[in-house]
Design a protein around this motif. Sequence first.
Motif, PDB file in Angstrom:
ATOM      1  N   LEU A   1       5.112  -9.869   4.666  1.00  9.19           N
ATOM      2  CA  LEU A   1       4.940 -10.189   3.161  1.00  9.19           C
ATOM      3  C   LEU A   1       4.931  -9.163   2.432  1.00  9.19           C
ATOM      4  O   LEU A   1       4.319  -8.144   2.612  1.00  9.19           O
ATOM      5  CB  LEU A   1       3.443 -11.296   3.205  1.00  9.19           C
ATOM      6  CG  LEU A   1       3.479 -12.585   3.917  1.00  9.19           C
ATOM      7  CD1 LEU A   1       2.149 -13.053   3.817  1.00  9.19           C
ATOM      8  CD2 LEU A   1       4.445 -13.441   3.623  1.00  9.19           C
ATOM      9  N   GLY A   2       5.574  -9.615   1.254  1.00  7.84           N
ATOM     10  CA  GLY A   2       5.456  -8.424  -0.008  1.00  7.84           C
ATOM     11  C   GLY A   2       5.281  -9.280  -1.406  1.00  7.84           C
ATOM     12  O   GLY A   2       5.884 -10.248  -1.725  1.00  7.84           O
ATOM     13  N   ASN A   3       4.299  -8.620  -2.215  1.00  9.16           N
ATOM     14  CA  ASN A   3       3.762  -9.109  -3.351  1.00  9.16           C
ATOM     15  C   ASN A   3       4.018  -8.075  -4.506  1.00  9.16           C
ATOM     16  O   ASN A   3       3.524  -6.779  -4.214  1.00  9.16           O
ATOM     17  CB  ASN A   3       2.404  -9.579  -3.447  1.00  9.16           C
ATOM     18  CG  ASN A   3       1.871 -10.748  -2.518  1.00  9.16           C
ATOM     19  OD1 ASN A   3       2.591 -11.160  -1.858  1.00  9.16           O
ATOM     20  ND2 ASN A   3       0.862 -11.571  -2.896  1.00  9.16           N
ATOM     21  N   LEU A   4       4.760  -8.302  -5.209  1.00  7.93           N
ATOM     22  CA  LEU A   4       5.163  -7.570  -6.407  1.00  7.93           C
ATOM     23  C   LEU A   4       4.774  -7.900  -7.511  1.00  7.93           C
ATOM     24  O   LEU A   4       5.367  -9.182  -8.115  1.00  7.93           O
ATOM     25  CB  LEU A   4       6.771  -7.136  -6.275  1.00  7.93           C
ATOM     26  CG  LEU A   4       7.345  -6.380  -5.162  1.00  7.93           C
ATOM     27  CD1 LEU A   4       7.341  -7.129  -3.874  1.00  7.93           C
ATOM     28  CD2 LEU A   4       8.609  -6.030  -5.444  1.00  7.93           C
ATOM     29  N   TYR A   5       4.354  -7.309  -8.663  1.00  5.36           N
ATOM     30  CA  TYR A   5       3.966  -7.636 -10.049  1.00  5.36           C
ATOM     31  C   TYR A   5       4.086  -6.732 -10.894  1.00  5.36           C
ATOM     32  O   TYR A   5       4.013  -5.600 -10.717  1.00  5.36           O
ATOM     33  CB  TYR A   5       2.243  -7.960  -9.906  1.00  5.36           C
ATOM     34  CG  TYR A   5       1.761  -8.980  -8.769  1.00  5.36           C
ATOM     35  CD1 TYR A   5       1.980 -10.339  -9.072  1.00  5.36           C
ATOM     36  CD2 TYR A   5       1.202  -8.415  -7.655  1.00  5.36           C
ATOM     37  CE1 TYR A   5       1.508 -10.962  -8.013  1.00  5.36           C
ATOM     38  CE2 TYR A   5       0.833  -9.370  -6.562  1.00  5.36           C
ATOM     39  CZ  TYR A   5       1.159 -10.665  -6.908  1.00  5.36           C
ATOM     40  OH  TYR A   5       0.666 -11.383  -5.844  1.00  5.36           O
ATOM     41  N   PHE A   6       4.585  -7.243 -12.248  1.00  7.08           N
ATOM     42  CA  PHE A   6       5.272  -6.379 -13.222  1.00  7.08           C
ATOM     43  C   PHE A   6       4.661  -7.005 -14.586  1.00  7.08           C
ATOM     44  O   PHE A   6       4.832  -8.173 -14.718  1.00  7.08           O
ATOM     45  CB  PHE A   6       6.692  -6.662 -13.295  1.00  7.08           C
ATOM     46  CG  PHE A   6       7.597  -6.024 -12.226  1.00  7.08           C
ATOM     47  CD1 PHE A   6       7.857  -4.610 -11.857  1.00  7.08           C
ATOM     48  CD2 PHE A   6       7.516  -7.376 -10.961  1.00  7.08           C
ATOM     49  CE1 PHE A   6       8.528  -4.371 -10.567  1.00  7.08           C
ATOM     50  CE2 PHE A   6       8.421  -6.635  -9.880  1.00  7.08           C
ATOM     51  CZ  PHE A   6       8.613  -5.256  -9.679  1.00  7.08           C
ATOM     52  N   ILE A   7       4.052  -5.957 -15.216  1.00  9.87           N
ATOM     53  CA  ILE A   7       3.395  -6.427 -16.616  1.00  9.87           C
ATOM     54  C   ILE A   7       3.988  -5.745 -17.567  1.00  9.87           C
ATOM     55  O   ILE A   7       4.072  -4.599 -17.628  1.00  9.87           O
ATOM     56  CB  ILE A   7       1.992  -6.153 -16.318  1.00  9.87           C
ATOM     57  CG1 ILE A   7       1.044  -6.733 -14.984  1.00  9.87           C
ATOM     58  CG2 ILE A   7       0.893  -6.482 -17.429  1.00  9.87           C
ATOM     59  CD1 ILE A   7      -0.243  -6.185 -14.500  1.00  9.87           C
ATOM     60  N   GLU A   8       4.195  -6.547 -18.596  1.00  4.62           N
ATOM     61  CA  GLU A   8       4.944  -6.082 -19.850  1.00  4.62           C
ATOM     62  C   GLU A   8       4.157  -5.270 -20.726  1.00  4.62           C
ATOM     63  O   GLU A   8       2.937  -5.613 -20.830  1.00  4.62           O
ATOM     64  CB  GLU A   8       5.473  -7.469 -20.611  1.00  4.62           C
ATOM     65  CG  GLU A   8       6.855  -6.866 -21.296  1.00  4.62           C
ATOM     66  CD  GLU A   8       6.581  -6.641 -22.759  1.00  4.62           C
ATOM     67  OE1 GLU A   8       7.590  -5.765 -23.200  1.00  4.62           O
ATOM     68  OE2 GLU A   8       5.569  -6.732 -23.263  1.00  4.62           O
ATOM     69  N   LYS A   9       4.334  -4.290 -21.344  1.00  7.82           N
ATOM     70  CA  LYS A   9       3.698  -3.324 -22.082  1.00  7.82           C
ATOM     71  C   LYS A   9       2.851  -3.958 -23.224  1.00  7.82           C
ATOM     72  O   LYS A   9       1.900  -3.427 -23.796  1.00  7.82           O
ATOM     73  CB  LYS A   9       4.471  -2.109 -22.573  1.00  7.82           C
ATOM     74  CG  LYS A   9       5.567  -2.438 -23.506  1.00  7.82           C
ATOM     75  CD  LYS A   9       6.312  -1.178 -23.780  1.00  7.82           C
ATOM     76  CE  LYS A   9       7.642  -1.243 -24.673  1.00  7.82           C
ATOM     77  NZ  LYS A   9       8.350  -0.242 -24.963  1.00  7.82           N
ATOM     78  N   THR A  10       3.290  -4.970 -23.888  1.00 14.16           N
ATOM     79  CA  THR A  10       2.767  -5.667 -24.931  1.00 14.16           C
ATOM     80  C   THR A  10       1.714  -6.370 -24.537  1.00 14.16           C
ATOM     81  O   THR A  10       0.770  -6.868 -25.275  1.00 14.16           O
ATOM     82  CB  THR A  10       3.790  -6.600 -25.683  1.00 14.16           C
ATOM     83  OG1 THR A  10       4.343  -7.482 -25.012  1.00 14.16           O
ATOM     84  CG2 THR A  10       4.828  -5.734 -26.382  1.00 14.16           C
ATOM     85  N   LEU A  11       1.700  -6.705 -23.333  1.00 14.40           N
ATOM     86  CA  LEU A  11       0.175  -7.487 -22.789  1.00 14.40           C
ATOM     87  C   LEU A  11      -0.924  -6.609 -22.953  1.00 14.40           C
ATOM     88  O   LEU A  11      -1.172  -5.436 -22.404  1.00 14.40           O
ATOM     89  CB  LEU A  11       0.529  -8.035 -21.526  1.00 14.40           C
ATOM     90  CG  LEU A  11      -0.277  -9.343 -20.990  1.00 14.40           C
ATOM     91  CD1 LEU A  11      -0.067 -10.448 -21.898  1.00 14.40           C
ATOM     92  CD2 LEU A  11       0.027  -9.500 -19.433  1.00 14.40           C
TER      93      LEU A  11
END
Length: 468
Positions: A100-110
């Motif tokens: 399994l692979g979990n990938l998360y990306f969070i935008e800089k304005t958050l």
Amino acid sequence: MDNSPVSYMLVTANVGSVFEDPSRLLKTWISEFLIKVSFFKPQFIGLHLQEVGGKTYEKSMEYVQEFIKILCESTELQSYDRIRVYLDEDYTSAENFTALGNLYFIEKTLPSVKIWNFLTHEWDTVEGKSIHTGNIEAVATKEKAKFPQRFFPECKWSRKGFLRTRWEVKGTVIDLVNIHLFHDASNLAACEEFPSVYCKSRRRALVHTLERFHTDTVNGTAPYFVFGDFNFRCDTEGVVKKLTKDLSIHRTLNIKNDHTKLQYRDDVGSNILTIGKKEFLHTEHQTKFKESWLQQFDRELEPLKEILVEYPITFPPTYPYEEEPTMPQNYMSTRCPAWCDRILMDPIAKDLIVDENFSSKDYNVVGEDMCMGDHKPVYLNIRLKVYQGKVNQCGTVSSDLQSAINSWIHNIVDAGGDDADDPLYRRQSMENLASKTRYIQINRTGDADVDSDICCGCKTVILQETTV
């Protein structure tokens, strides 16, 4: 205080076949995913992958690393300054490996985002980029488990399980769970009855997982989204009956491999439907299963409809597609097409969604017109309310979950099914299942209570990971 909702794009994708033919499929897959990112411009991306590396992981390691590198360095993701990647790559560990692979990306304005630490039971601030690969058993900001071997059909222990993370984004807490359930090994067995033996095994594992979350006295509970390859199949018995009305059945035996085939013929002797262990072929295979009639046989969620909800499905079955780039919309003739890949949620999570403008374009597939491997990835584009806190229901199964389980068990008993006397089913219906975890408990020195925001004031403990 900024009360504007946060936009999320949740994606689930079984990428096994992509890594088995990376030279032809990998770049296309990435390109189609990034097109969706550019279109929706979400503030938070959750990408859950199953079968990372394909069947021959040891030969695909370099492509997995290339995949992560291309994504993280892509132009479309440059504004996402916080990244968390969890890839279960230790294929040498049969008791732990889930692929399994979990990938998360969070935008800089958050603004400030936190992730739950399952070891310290505290929030960690998410900063920068952290990529966890190889053996990730000791990584504390995730919870991972392989299903107990007794749950597996035919006791063949394959890489199936779940991988969970917990997030606090603008004051709202959610669990994001990647799950991979069991497949149908034989079409012949699958069409004998509904629920099939494979469907029952999937339900066992799914209920086991949900009970584990609902009875988590250490971490408490939070609204959750469960998205992965559930391997849900259509009621194959019902599908076959509908397709073969007025047809005659003929059994053939392939002496070479000792496999029986069922052939359904019309009154002039033409084969209309052929079913073998790994063959499911209709004369109108590429059109018949994209018609609306098939959805009435998508029934695997029925026993749990009170505790797992889903937006309406308006897209064709997501599996099994041809792995040939020149046939991106064609199904293979190996299985009855089905909606294996889903994004589900509990009712509390559903209530967090701001959906007044929700449309069928917000729950759909990635790469409809391109070859994405044998599974079409599925995405959910949503906005969540902020400052909603979390749910604290430590130590008890929710009434809806217990009711659904009880109803499920009673239906099995009333029907006189093979599992009516299965002690596993009865134990799950009569008591809270004490699931084996990947941790052992060590009491913390002193009697300090956990902060009420974490776990209902339960006594705090330290968990030590173990392979036992």
